[in-house]
Design an enzyme around this catalytic site. Structure first.
Site, PDB file in Angstrom:
ATOM      1  N   GLN B 131       0.836  -1.208   0.000  1.00 36.60           N
ATOM      2  CA  GLN B 131       0.000   0.000   0.000  1.00 36.60           C
ATOM      3  C   GLN B 131       0.866   1.251   0.000  1.00 36.60           C
ATOM      4  OE1 GLN B 131      -1.800   0.653   3.762  1.00 36.60           O
ATOM      5  NE2 GLN B 131      -3.210   2.231   3.057  1.00 36.60           N
ATOM      6  N   GLY B 132       0.842   1.985  -1.094  1.00 36.36           N
ATOM      7  CA  GLY B 132       1.663   3.189  -1.196  1.00 36.36           C
ATOM      8  C   GLY B 132       0.839   4.460  -1.072  1.00 36.36           C
ATOM      9  N   TYR B 133       0.533   4.840   0.148  1.00 38.85           N
ATOM     10  CA  TYR B 133      -0.209   6.085   0.392  1.00 38.85           C
ATOM     11  C   TYR B 133       0.730   7.159   0.970  1.00 38.85           C
ATOM     12  CZ  TYR B 133      -4.808   3.628   0.133  1.00 38.85           C
ATOM     13  OH  TYR B 133      -5.912   2.918  -0.230  1.00 38.85           O
ATOM     14  N   SER B 134       1.326   6.847   2.144  1.00 41.92           N
ATOM     15  CA  SER B 134       2.071   7.869   2.886  1.00 41.92           C
ATOM     16  C   SER B 134       3.321   8.328   2.153  1.00 41.92           C
ATOM     17  CB  SER B 134       2.499   7.321   4.245  1.00 41.92           C
ATOM     18  OG  SER B 134       1.399   6.850   4.959  1.00 41.92           O
ATOM     19  N   GLU B 249     -11.263  -0.762   8.027  1.00 44.60           N
ATOM     20  CA  GLU B 249      -9.936  -0.778   8.652  1.00 44.60           C
ATOM     21  C   GLU B 249     -10.038  -0.356  10.117  1.00 44.60           C
ATOM     22  OE1 GLU B 249      -6.894   1.844   7.098  1.00 44.60           O
ATOM     23  OE2 GLU B 249      -5.318   0.585   7.950  1.00 44.60           O
ATOM     24  N   SER B 372      -3.409   8.323  13.264  1.00 45.69           N
ATOM     25  CA  SER B 372      -2.850   8.336  14.624  1.00 45.69           C
ATOM     26  C   SER B 372      -3.962   8.589  15.636  1.00 45.69           C
ATOM     27  CB  SER B 372      -1.789   9.424  14.745  1.00 45.69           C
ATOM     28  OG  SER B 372      -2.423  10.686  14.847  1.00 45.69           O
ATOM     29  N   ASN B 373      -3.698   8.262  16.880  1.00 45.05           N
ATOM     30  CA  ASN B 373      -4.745   8.453  17.890  1.00 45.05           C
ATOM     31  C   ASN B 373      -5.072   9.928  18.100  1.00 45.05           C
ATOM     32  OD1 ASN B 373      -4.534   5.724  17.947  1.00 45.05           O
ATOM     33  ND2 ASN B 373      -4.695   5.575  20.185  1.00 45.05           N
ATOM     34  N   GLU B 374      -4.116  10.799  17.829  1.00 51.09           N
ATOM     35  CA  GLU B 374      -4.423  12.230  17.891  1.00 51.09           C
ATOM     36  C   GLU B 374      -5.445  12.572  16.800  1.00 51.09           C
ATOM     37  OE1 GLU B 374      -1.254  11.040  18.014  1.00 51.09           O
ATOM     38  OE2 GLU B 374      -0.878  11.478  20.141  1.00 51.09           O
TER      39      GLU B 374
HETATM   40  C1  LIG Z   1       4.424   0.362  11.425  1.00 50.90           C
HETATM   41  C2  LIG Z   1       3.857   1.275  10.390  1.00 50.90           C
HETATM   42  C3  LIG Z   1       3.402   0.753   9.195  1.00 50.90           C
HETATM   43  C4  LIG Z   1       2.888   1.583   8.192  1.00 50.90           C
HETATM   44  N1  LIG Z   1       2.498   1.043   6.988  1.00 50.90           N
HETATM   45  C5  LIG Z   1       2.087   1.863   5.989  1.00 50.90           C
HETATM   46  C6  LIG Z   1       1.777   1.346   4.685  1.00 50.90           C
HETATM   47  O1  LIG Z   1       1.871   0.136   4.438  1.00 50.90           O
HETATM   48  N2  LIG Z   1       1.431   2.208   3.721  1.00 50.90           N
HETATM   49  C7  LIG Z   1       1.311   3.546   3.942  1.00 50.90           C
HETATM   50  O2  LIG Z   1       0.951   4.261   3.037  1.00 50.90           O
HETATM   51  N3  LIG Z   1       1.598   4.079   5.165  1.00 50.90           N
HETATM   52  C8  LIG Z   1       1.987   3.275   6.189  1.00 50.90           C
HETATM   53  N4  LIG Z   1       2.316   3.810   7.430  1.00 50.90           N
HETATM   54  C9  LIG Z   1       2.315   5.270   7.596  1.00 50.90           C
HETATM   55  C10 LIG Z   1       1.272   5.818   8.550  1.00 50.90           C
HETATM   56  O3  LIG Z   1       0.038   5.857   7.962  1.00 50.90           O
HETATM   57  C11 LIG Z   1       1.767   7.208   9.019  1.00 50.90           C
HETATM   58  O4  LIG Z   1       2.891   6.992   9.830  1.00 50.90           O
HETATM   59  C12 LIG Z   1       0.732   7.986   9.769  1.00 50.90           C
HETATM   60  O5  LIG Z   1      -0.261   8.427   8.922  1.00 50.90           O
HETATM   61  C13 LIG Z   1       1.339   9.205  10.515  1.00 50.90           C
HETATM   62  O6  LIG Z   1       2.034  10.023   9.637  1.00 50.90           O
HETATM   63  P1  LIG Z   1       3.529  10.502   9.948  1.00 50.90           P
HETATM   64  O7  LIG Z   1       4.299   9.311  10.300  1.00 50.90           O
HETATM   65  O8  LIG Z   1       3.986  11.327   8.828  1.00 50.90           O
HETATM   66  O9  LIG Z   1       3.394  11.383  11.262  1.00 50.90           O
HETATM   67  P2  LIG Z   1       2.922  12.917  11.339  1.00 50.90           P
HETATM   68  O10 LIG Z   1       1.657  13.050  10.605  1.00 50.90           O
HETATM   69  O11 LIG Z   1       4.035  13.796  10.998  1.00 50.90           O
HETATM   70  O12 LIG Z   1       2.592  13.029  12.883  1.00 50.90           O
HETATM   71  C14 LIG Z   1       3.557  13.393  13.879  1.00 50.90           C
HETATM   72  C15 LIG Z   1       2.796  13.618  15.174  1.00 50.90           C
HETATM   73  O13 LIG Z   1       1.916  14.710  15.022  1.00 50.90           O
HETATM   74  C16 LIG Z   1       0.596  14.331  15.345  1.00 50.90           C
HETATM   75  N5  LIG Z   1      -0.352  15.101  14.533  1.00 50.90           N
HETATM   76  C17 LIG Z   1      -0.340  15.262  13.197  1.00 50.90           C
HETATM   77  N6  LIG Z   1      -1.368  16.049  12.826  1.00 50.90           N
HETATM   78  C18 LIG Z   1      -2.044  16.379  13.950  1.00 50.90           C
HETATM   79  C19 LIG Z   1      -3.209  17.161  14.222  1.00 50.90           C
HETATM   80  N7  LIG Z   1      -3.895  17.758  13.248  1.00 50.90           N
HETATM   81  N8  LIG Z   1      -3.623  17.306  15.506  1.00 50.90           N
HETATM   82  C20 LIG Z   1      -2.922  16.683  16.526  1.00 50.90           C
HETATM   83  N9  LIG Z   1      -1.828  15.944  16.301  1.00 50.90           N
HETATM   84  C21 LIG Z   1      -1.392  15.789  15.036  1.00 50.90           C
HETATM   85  C22 LIG Z   1       0.550  12.862  15.047  1.00 50.90           C
HETATM   86  O14 LIG Z   1      -0.506  12.212  15.717  1.00 50.90           O
HETATM   87  C23 LIG Z   1       1.921  12.423  15.546  1.00 50.90           C
HETATM   88  O15 LIG Z   1       1.887  12.292  16.926  1.00 50.90           O
HETATM   89  C24 LIG Z   1       2.807   2.979   8.426  1.00 50.90           C
HETATM   90  C25 LIG Z   1       3.269   3.500   9.640  1.00 50.90           C
HETATM   91  C26 LIG Z   1       3.789   2.682  10.622  1.00 50.90           C
HETATM   92  C27 LIG Z   1       4.287   3.276  11.901  1.00 50.90           C
END
Ligand SMILES: Cc1cc2nc3c(=O)[nH]c(=O)nc-3n(C[C@H](O)[C@H](O)[C@H](O)COP(=O)(O)OP(=O)(O)OC[C@H]3O[C@@H](n4cnc5c(N)ncnc54)[C@H](O)[C@@H]3O)c2cc1C
Lengths: 348, 389
Positions: B131-134, B249, B372-374
């Site tokens: 899955q290539g989203y992030s 999901e 994320s839980n936030e």
């Molecule tokens: C083990 C693992 C597997 C994954 N697998 C995949 C995958 O297969 N494919 C894929 O596409 N992605 C995948 N991901 C990515 C995942 O979806 C992202 O890590 C997630 O969406 C968070 O984005 P970020 O890591 O850029 O953190 P950020 O978005 O930069 O967040 C950093 C911190 O800021 C907080 N934050 C951000 N915005 C807000 C807000 N508006 N209000 C309050 N707090 C906020 C977050 O909660 C976090 O604590 C995976 C991630 C992990 C850890």
């Protein structure tokens, strides 16, 4: 300790902090620490020698025994600095060995100089501060045992605690931080003392481990604040989200409480607290640091998002270190219990 | 146990839930490779394809797909029973992005030709998906993604970078959210594209995670030519499609099974450490246990809604928050009672069921991925509580 003024003490603690830069240069990356992870013995012997040369391993010993006769305030400041830099050389365990040898009146210059690492193997089970006494009982959880040149082993004899030099074929288990713990069945060698008191020395080690945790959590928190100030999502710096601001404020309060706890415990011991007063002060600090150390490092990962869950990014190293140090020389639960058993009445 | 007959795949959906549960138990006993039980880390394709192929052979691979596409046609309630029983037995997770995410999406939004092309190859294991989203700058703010696809004749030319792509090194296909209109509102310029990972211009670079495991990757796209026919759904409608998938999901991530597993390990550890009867521990355990029971009850109300054919609202976010944080508190408690064992790299006493440090670390990302839980709390306060702002 002589009756130093508060200013002298503050200056002495500042100097010790500065001197830590010799091994833990400010702003240096963690390349050295990473390179040593999961290797044998898991630390650099030359750096342990350097720590000896700096006078750190004998920091607490009287000058007559080659020590610097400094207080726990200084020792905690040093442990904190090394914790912030994740220094893997076993400062706390080596200081404990030096103190034990000094108490035994045994030859200690190789240990104080960091040339020999002779950890005290005092445990026969997990999560305890009770000294193992059995002559043949296996000893376990010896820190950085892969680098041990032998062991110091207490043995109960006729109601007293004797101290032996010992050897043993250690079974080495790796730890999350890249170090190791060893367990072995002691083969006793020379008897170094017939009657030795270890409780106060173990308490010092527990307090130093709390200070080491404090340093680590401070640094992990600082990294996290930097990240909150630079990472942006939704067109905003994430540190502007109030949910994250409140989380950071909560973590700051945990840090403030931990620092107050560790520093006041060190001050109490330096002022001469003994017996239950000493135990209560140390347990208060270690209970706080163990719990806060795990909590703060966990939250630092969360606040980083995905990058925090990589091995490459340094904040995770602090989480792994806290997993190892939190329960060394007693877990939070053990120390909370001991605090309640030893805290002076009517102090509430 | 052996008295239970395992019905043909096509008959499973008609069973009573309880009966179905017994059938699943019998099925895993009969078929699951013993050496793959409770792996301490997520398995790579090289290790888990054995199980994938067994599921494929038995016709059990795709529980949620309709029968006419080769699935089991199970209700969400039965799918949850299935995962619960898998979890109970220690069944390792497959490389399941094709099964859980891409398949349902193609079934719902794909053309007949796309269904014919892609579904059978998931069912045989010929295509393994990721899955290539992030992206580095599009995590929580996924709609900010910048990997772009530009039309050039019969092809889209893809340039950009994905990150955190779970098990991309094992996959031969990737489904992407890509930007196809740079001028539209950010959610409205995103499309859904299927890419063969053997196409020239794709580089996959594994990232070692905190478990010291190469579980996720960076994936780079440098002028990658993708046939136009690999666009799913309408151009610039990829965001809505991807969002529609998130409902299931969230309830999946909110299933208490993970906490149930961790709780049973905590109990074992407490016995091993000799604190099971300690009053302080007993109270902590009781609190966790009650949280678990009440989460199960809450979860049950959502499963019932699904059974009645209702769609789930944004309040389903509660499940994800509650379950992942309970899971974390259980593993936190493990560390608290384990003494020096808390710091061991390998499972305590070589026993996979006492993998405390591993579980503690594995519990961390549960509050980061899947929204994320936030972000879930933001959803709850805005879309459920309608608080201003
Ligand atoms: C083990 C693992 C597997 C994954 N697998 C995949 C995958 O297969 N494919 C894929 O596409 N992605 C995948 N991901 C990515 C995942 O979806 C992202 O890590 C997630 O969406 C968070 O984005 P970020 O890591 O850029 O953190 P950020 O978005 O930069 O967040 C950093 C911190 O800021 C907080 N934050 C951000 N915005 C807000 C807000 N508006 N209000 C309050 N707090 C906020 C977050 O909660 C976090 O604590 C995976 C991630 C992990 C850890």
């Amino acid at each position: 300790m002589s009756a130093a003024t508060a200013d002298d003490r503050a200056e002495s603690i500042r100097m010790i902090r500065d001197s830590a830069a010799a091994v833990a240069p400010p702003g240096a990356d963690l390349g050295r620490i990473r390179a040593l992870r999961f290797t044998d013995p898991g630390f650099d012997r030359a750096v342990l020698v350097q720590m000896g040369e700096m006078g750190w391993l004998g920091l607490r010993l009287p000058e007559a025994q080659g020590g610097a006769a400094l207080g726990l305030g200084e020792a905690c400041a040093l442990a904190e600095e090394l914790g912030a830099a994740l220094v893997p050389e076993p400062l706390v365990a080596a200081m404990l060995s030096a103190a034990v040898l000094a108490a035994a009146g045994a030859k200690l210059d190789d240990v104080v100089a960091g040339r020999h690492y002779l950890p005290l193997a005092w445990q026969d089970r997990a999560d305890t501060l009770d000294i193992a006494a059995g002559r043949d009982a296996p000893r376990c959880f010896v820190p950085m045992a892969a680098g041990a040149d032998g062991y110091l082993v207490p043995v109960r004899e006729a109601g007293r605690l004797a101290l032996y030099r010992a050897t043993g074929e250690a079974r080495i288990e790796r730890t999350q931080d890249g170090g190791n713990l060893g367990s072995f069945v002691p083969v006793l060698g020379e008897r170094l003392a017939a009657d030795i008191a270890l409780d106060a020395l173990l308490d010092e080690a527990a307090l130093l481990s709390a200070a080491y945790l404090l340093g680590g959590m401070e640094r992990a928190f600082a990294m996290t604040l930097d990240y909150l100030r630079t990472r942006s999502q939704f067109g905003r710096i994430i540190g502007t989200f109030q949910a994250l601001q409140h989380r950071a404020a909560d973590l700051k309060m945990h840090l403030a409480m931990t620092r107050a706890s560790v520093e006041s415990a060190a001050a109490a011991l330096d002022a001469g607290a003994t017996g239950d007063a000493r135990r209560a002060a140390v347990s208060r600090a270690k209970a706080r640091a163990a719990e806060a150390g795990l909590l703060v490092t966990r939250q630092c990962i969360q606040l980083h998002g995905g990058i925090g869950y990589t091995d490459q990014y340094d904040v995770g190293l602090y989480l792994r270190k806290a997993m190892v140090v939190a329960n060394q020389y007693g877990s939070a639960t053990l120390h909370r219990r001991r605090f309640m058993a030893t805290a002076p009445e009517g102090d509430e | 146990m052996d008295a239970i007959r395992i019905p043909a795949p096509g008959e499973l959906d008609a069973l009573e839930d309880d009966q179905f549960r017994h059938v699943v138990r019998a099925f895993v006993h009969a078929h699951y490779p013993a050496h793959l039980r409770n792996p301490p880390k997520r398995l790579h394709w090289a290790e888990n394809q054995e199980w994938y192929h067994i599921l494929a052979r038995e016709g059990w691979l795709c529980p949620g797909w309709p029968k006419e596409h080769g699935g089991l046609g199970l209700s969400p309630a039965k799918q949850i029973i299935l995962t619960e029983e898998y979890e109970r037995h220690g069944v390792a997770r497959c490389n399941d992005h094709g099964i859980v995410m891409l398949g349902p999406l193609v079934i719902q939004y794909g053309t007949a030709a796309q269904r014919q092309e892609f579904l059978p190859k998931i069912l045989t294991g010929e295509h393994v998906w990721c899955q290539g989203y992030s992206e580095p700058n599009a995590g929580s703010d996924l709609a900010a993604l910048r990997t772009e696809a530009v039309l050039d004749g019969d092809h889209y030319v893809v340039n950009g970078q994905k990150i955190w792509t779970t098990l991309a090194m094992d996959a031969n296909w990737i489904f992407l959210l890509v930007r196809t209109d740079k001028h539209a509102k950010k959610q409205e310029g995103i499309s859904f594209l299927l890419v063969d990972m053997t196409t020239p211009g794709i580089t996959v670079r594994p990232i070692i995670n905190l478990e010291l495991h190469d579980e996720f990757c960076e994936v780079f796209f440098d002028n990658v030519r993708v046939p136009k026919a690999n666009l799913v759904g309408q151009l610039n409608k990829g965001w809505d499609m991807a969002k529609a998938l998130l409902g299931f999901e969230r309830i999946f991530l909110g299933s208490p099974r993970q906490s149930g597993y961790a709780l049973s390990r905590l109990k074992l550890l407490a016995e091993r450490m000799g604190v099971a009867d300690d009053p302080a521990f007993a109270d902590t355990y009781a609190r966790l246990r009650l949280d678990f029971e009440d989460l199960k009850a809450l979860f049950g109300t959502y499963v019932d809604k699904l059974k009645r054919g209702e769609t789930l609202g944004p309040d389903v976010s509660m499940l994800k928050v509650l379950q992942t944080e309970l899971f974390q508190r259980i593993t936190d408690t493990m560390l608290e009672i384990a003494g020096e064992n808390a710091g061991l790299l390998e499972p305590m006493e070589g026993n996979r069921d006492l993998n405390l440090g591993g579980l503690y670390i594995q519990a961390r990302p549960a509050t980061i991925y899947g929204g994320s839980n936030e972000i879930q709390r933001n959803i709850l306060s805005k879309n459920v509580l309608n608080l201003p702002g």
